[in-house]
Design a protein around this motif. Structure first.
Motif, PDB file in Angstrom:
ATOM      1  N   THR A 139     -29.142  38.457  37.493  1.00 43.81           N
ATOM      2  CA  THR A 139     -29.407  39.443  38.534  1.00 43.81           C
ATOM      3  C   THR A 139     -28.141  40.250  38.833  1.00 43.81           C
ATOM      4  OG1 THR A 139     -28.742  38.074  40.429  1.00 43.81           O
ATOM      5  CG2 THR A 139     -31.003  37.800  39.631  1.00 43.81           C
ATOM      6  N   PRO A 140     -28.312  41.433  39.431  1.00 42.46           N
ATOM      7  CA  PRO A 140     -27.139  42.159  39.917  1.00 42.46           C
ATOM      8  C   PRO A 140     -26.378  41.316  40.942  1.00 42.46           C
ATOM      9  CG  PRO A 140     -29.049  43.599  39.853  1.00 42.46           C
ATOM     10  CD  PRO A 140     -29.547  42.201  39.620  1.00 42.46           C
ATOM     11  N   GLY A 141     -25.150  41.697  41.211  1.00 43.91           N
ATOM     12  CA  GLY A 141     -24.288  40.903  42.075  1.00 43.91           C
ATOM     13  C   GLY A 141     -24.360  41.196  43.556  1.00 43.91           C
ATOM     14  N   SER A 142     -25.061  42.252  43.965  1.00 46.98           N
ATOM     15  CA  SER A 142     -25.124  42.536  45.401  1.00 46.98           C
ATOM     16  C   SER A 142     -25.967  41.476  46.099  1.00 46.98           C
ATOM     17  CB  SER A 142     -25.717  43.920  45.657  1.00 46.98           C
ATOM     18  OG  SER A 142     -27.115  43.894  45.459  1.00 46.98           O
ATOM     19  N   SER A 143     -25.613  41.169  47.342  1.00 48.71           N
ATOM     20  CA  SER A 143     -26.373  40.136  48.056  1.00 48.71           C
ATOM     21  C   SER A 143     -27.808  40.592  48.313  1.00 48.71           C
ATOM     22  CB  SER A 143     -25.670  39.713  49.347  1.00 48.71           C
ATOM     23  OG  SER A 143     -25.336  40.822  50.124  1.00 48.71           O
ATOM     24  N   GLY A 144     -28.034  41.896  48.452  1.00 47.49           N
ATOM     25  CA  GLY A 144     -29.397  42.411  48.612  1.00 47.49           C
ATOM     26  C   GLY A 144     -30.238  42.150  47.380  1.00 47.49           C
ATOM     27  N   ALA A 145     -29.654  42.392  46.199  1.00 43.09           N
ATOM     28  CA  ALA A 145     -30.361  42.153  44.937  1.00 43.09           C
ATOM     29  C   ALA A 145     -30.633  40.668  44.742  1.00 43.09           C
ATOM     30  CB  ALA A 145     -29.542  42.701  43.765  1.00 43.09           C
ATOM     31  N   VAL A 146     -29.648  39.839  45.052  1.00 37.93           N
ATOM     32  CA  VAL A 146     -29.804  38.389  44.903  1.00 37.93           C
ATOM     33  C   VAL A 146     -30.904  37.875  45.827  1.00 37.93           C
ATOM     34  CG1 VAL A 146     -28.666  36.163  45.352  1.00 37.93           C
ATOM     35  CG2 VAL A 146     -27.486  37.929  44.029  1.00 37.93           C
ATOM     36  N   LYS A 147     -30.867  38.307  47.072  1.00 36.96           N
ATOM     37  CA  LYS A 147     -31.873  37.865  48.047  1.00 36.96           C
ATOM     38  C   LYS A 147     -33.282  38.267  47.591  1.00 36.96           C
ATOM     39  CE  LYS A 147     -32.363  37.905  53.072  1.00 36.96           C
ATOM     40  NZ  LYS A 147     -31.825  38.490  54.299  1.00 36.96           N
ATOM     41  N   LEU A 148     -33.415  39.506  47.133  1.00 34.01           N
ATOM     42  CA  LEU A 148     -34.706  40.014  46.667  1.00 34.01           C
ATOM     43  C   LEU A 148     -35.203  39.218  45.460  1.00 34.01           C
ATOM     44  CD1 LEU A 148     -36.760  42.413  47.052  1.00 34.01           C
ATOM     45  CD2 LEU A 148     -35.451  43.589  45.281  1.00 34.01           C
ATOM     46  N   ALA A 149     -34.352  39.064  44.442  1.00 36.56           N
ATOM     47  CA  ALA A 149     -34.747  38.341  43.223  1.00 36.56           C
ATOM     48  C   ALA A 149     -35.084  36.884  43.520  1.00 36.56           C
ATOM     49  CB  ALA A 149     -33.625  38.426  42.184  1.00 36.56           C
ATOM     50  N   MET A 150     -34.268  36.254  44.332  1.00 40.96           N
ATOM     51  CA  MET A 150     -34.474  34.832  44.638  1.00 40.96           C
ATOM     52  C   MET A 150     -35.756  34.619  45.444  1.00 40.96           C
ATOM     53  SD  MET A 150     -32.000  33.136  43.189  1.00 40.96           S
ATOM     54  CE  MET A 150     -31.968  31.546  43.987  1.00 40.96           C
ATOM     55  N   ASN A 151     -35.925  35.377  46.525  1.00 41.01           N
ATOM     56  CA  ASN A 151     -37.063  35.156  47.425  1.00 41.01           C
ATOM     57  C   ASN A 151     -38.390  35.627  46.861  1.00 41.01           C
ATOM     58  OD1 ASN A 151     -35.506  33.908  49.394  1.00 41.01           O
ATOM     59  ND2 ASN A 151     -35.064  35.830  50.439  1.00 41.01           N
ATOM     60  N   LYS A 152     -38.387  36.726  46.121  1.00 40.14           N
ATOM     61  CA  LYS A 152     -39.651  37.315  45.654  1.00 40.14           C
ATOM     62  C   LYS A 152     -40.060  36.848  44.261  1.00 40.14           C
ATOM     63  CE  LYS A 152     -40.445  40.242  49.092  1.00 40.14           C
ATOM     64  NZ  LYS A 152     -41.659  40.853  49.585  1.00 40.14           N
ATOM     65  N   LEU A 153     -39.095  36.486  43.415  1.00 37.61           N
ATOM     66  CA  LEU A 153     -39.425  36.182  42.021  1.00 37.61           C
ATOM     67  C   LEU A 153     -38.970  34.793  41.565  1.00 37.61           C
ATOM     68  CD1 LEU A 153     -38.491  39.661  40.505  1.00 37.61           C
ATOM     69  CD2 LEU A 153     -40.776  38.803  41.022  1.00 37.61           C
ATOM     70  N   ILE A 154     -37.724  34.459  41.759  1.00 43.15           N
ATOM     71  CA  ILE A 154     -37.186  33.232  41.163  1.00 43.15           C
ATOM     72  C   ILE A 154     -37.672  31.974  41.881  1.00 43.15           C
ATOM     73  CG2 ILE A 154     -35.087  31.963  40.566  1.00 43.15           C
ATOM     74  CD1 ILE A 154     -33.723  34.765  40.196  1.00 43.15           C
ATOM     75  N   ILE A 155     -37.432  31.862  43.173  1.00 41.75           N
ATOM     76  CA  ILE A 155     -37.833  30.648  43.907  1.00 41.75           C
ATOM     77  C   ILE A 155     -39.341  30.383  43.781  1.00 41.75           C
ATOM     78  CG2 ILE A 155     -37.944  29.504  46.170  1.00 41.75           C
ATOM     79  CD1 ILE A 155     -35.044  29.600  45.330  1.00 41.75           C
ATOM     80  N   PRO A 156     -40.215  31.394  43.932  1.00 40.84           N
ATOM     81  CA  PRO A 156     -41.652  31.101  43.809  1.00 40.84           C
ATOM     82  C   PRO A 156     -42.076  30.585  42.431  1.00 40.84           C
ATOM     83  CG  PRO A 156     -41.319  33.234  44.869  1.00 40.84           C
ATOM     84  CD  PRO A 156     -39.978  32.787  44.347  1.00 40.84           C
ATOM     85  N   GLU A 157     -41.326  30.890  41.384  1.00 41.50           N
ATOM     86  CA  GLU A 157     -41.750  30.529  40.022  1.00 41.50           C
ATOM     87  C   GLU A 157     -40.829  29.555  39.301  1.00 41.50           C
ATOM     88  OE1 GLU A 157     -44.613  31.148  38.480  1.00 41.50           O
ATOM     89  OE2 GLU A 157     -45.290  32.229  40.258  1.00 41.50           O
ATOM     90  N   ILE A 158     -39.727  29.159  39.894  1.00 42.94           N
ATOM     91  CA  ILE A 158     -38.713  28.386  39.159  1.00 42.94           C
ATOM     92  C   ILE A 158     -39.249  27.058  38.631  1.00 42.94           C
ATOM     93  CG2 ILE A 158     -37.633  27.280  41.175  1.00 42.94           C
ATOM     94  CD1 ILE A 158     -34.894  27.882  39.778  1.00 42.94           C
ATOM     95  N   THR A 159     -40.021  26.343  39.424  1.00 44.41           N
ATOM     96  CA  THR A 159     -40.574  25.061  38.975  1.00 44.41           C
ATOM     97  C   THR A 159     -41.566  25.281  37.840  1.00 44.41           C
ATOM     98  OG1 THR A 159     -40.257  24.124  41.175  1.00 44.41           O
ATOM     99  CG2 THR A 159     -41.765  22.956  39.721  1.00 44.41           C
ATOM    100  N   HIS A 160     -42.410  26.291  37.980  1.00 41.35           N
ATOM    101  CA  HIS A 160     -43.390  26.631  36.950  1.00 41.35           C
ATOM    102  C   HIS A 160     -42.691  27.024  35.642  1.00 41.35           C
ATOM    103  CE1 HIS A 160     -46.730  29.555  35.502  1.00 41.35           C
ATOM    104  NE2 HIS A 160     -46.993  28.346  35.054  1.00 41.35           N
ATOM    105  N   VAL A 161     -41.652  27.841  35.735  1.00 43.47           N
ATOM    106  CA  VAL A 161     -40.904  28.266  34.552  1.00 43.47           C
ATOM    107  C   VAL A 161     -40.327  27.042  33.829  1.00 43.47           C
ATOM    108  CG1 VAL A 161     -38.800  29.470  33.780  1.00 43.47           C
ATOM    109  CG2 VAL A 161     -40.386  30.607  35.351  1.00 43.47           C
ATOM    110  N   VAL A 162     -39.711  26.136  34.577  1.00 42.37           N
ATOM    111  CA  VAL A 162     -39.103  24.950  33.959  1.00 42.37           C
ATOM    112  C   VAL A 162     -40.176  24.063  33.320  1.00 42.37           C
ATOM    113  CG1 VAL A 162     -37.811  22.813  34.402  1.00 42.37           C
ATOM    114  CG2 VAL A 162     -37.022  24.990  35.370  1.00 42.37           C
ATOM    115  N   GLN A 163     -41.317  23.908  33.985  1.00 43.74           N
ATOM    116  CA  GLN A 163     -42.410  23.117  33.393  1.00 43.74           C
ATOM    117  C   GLN A 163     -42.840  23.720  32.056  1.00 43.74           C
ATOM    118  OE1 GLN A 163     -45.234  23.278  36.619  1.00 43.74           O
ATOM    119  NE2 GLN A 163     -44.480  21.401  37.570  1.00 43.74           N
ATOM    120  N   GLU A 164     -42.970  25.026  31.995  1.00 46.95           N
ATOM    121  CA  GLU A 164     -43.380  25.692  30.752  1.00 46.95           C
ATOM    122  C   GLU A 164     -42.317  25.551  29.655  1.00 46.95           C
ATOM    123  OE1 GLU A 164     -46.355  27.271  29.877  1.00 46.95           O
ATOM    124  OE2 GLU A 164     -46.987  26.208  31.677  1.00 46.95           O
TER     125      GLU A 164
END
Length: 170
Positions: A139-164
């Motif tokens: 992800t980009p390094g700005s805290s806004g970009a990190v917060k957006l990527a983490m909350n909207k995309l990464i955290i919701p899918e991280i367990t599913h991604v690892v299982q796959e």
């Protein structure tokens, strides 16, 4: 839980957080600390957290070491994704991928445009994929970009991604 989200079992994911920057230090690593905090709030663990220089060989070595580490399921990077000459994160990670999750970058830019930075989203570069049996999100390094990527995309899918990524091991 919304209809489109997968049911997440309570499987903590082991994460490596890399901040890629020529100017940040452990003390000033706001985005890396934010990634760690959000992962831990979601009950995942951060087994390795480092600040590394925005240089091809340094990034390659750190990512390769993460992929070889049994205590790392997912590598999350922030920084070095811009269009400046010195920004080499995407060019370094992309050829290392065995599979790319192109939807991550596409959706991230749409969300960045709609919710964060408007038309400046055209400058935004983010990538995700798999190297062997390790997932990686850059992800980009700005805290806004990190917060957006983490909350909207990464955290919701991280367990599913690892299982796959790990389902065909053994």
């Amino acid at each position: 839980m919304s209809v489109h989200q997968h049911k997440q079992e309570n499987n903590p994911v082991k994460c490596m957080v890399l901040t890629i920057s020529d100017t940040r230090t452990e003390e000033t690593d706001k985005s890396g600390n934010l990634m760690k905090e959000l992962l831990e709030e979601a009950e995942h663990s951060v087994t390795i957290k480092k600040v590394i220089h925005d240089e091809k060989d340094v990034i390659q070595n750190a990512v390769a070491a993460g992929c070889e580490n049994a205590n790392v399921d997912v590598i999350l990077t922030n920084g070095g994704t811009g269009i400046a000459y010195r920004d080499v994160t995407i060019e370094t990670i992309q050829p290392m991928l065995s599979k790319e999750m192109s939807g991550f970058g596409e959706i991230f830019r749409v969300l960045s445009y709609q919710e964060d930075i408007g038309s400046a989203a055209i400058l935004s570069r983010a990538i995700a994929g798999v190297i062997g049996h390790t997932a990686i999100f850059a992800t980009p390094g700005s805290s806004g970009a990190v917060k957006l990527a983490m909350n909207k995309l990464i955290i919701p899918e991280i367990t599913h991604v690892v299982q796959e990524v790990k389902k065909d091991i053994r």
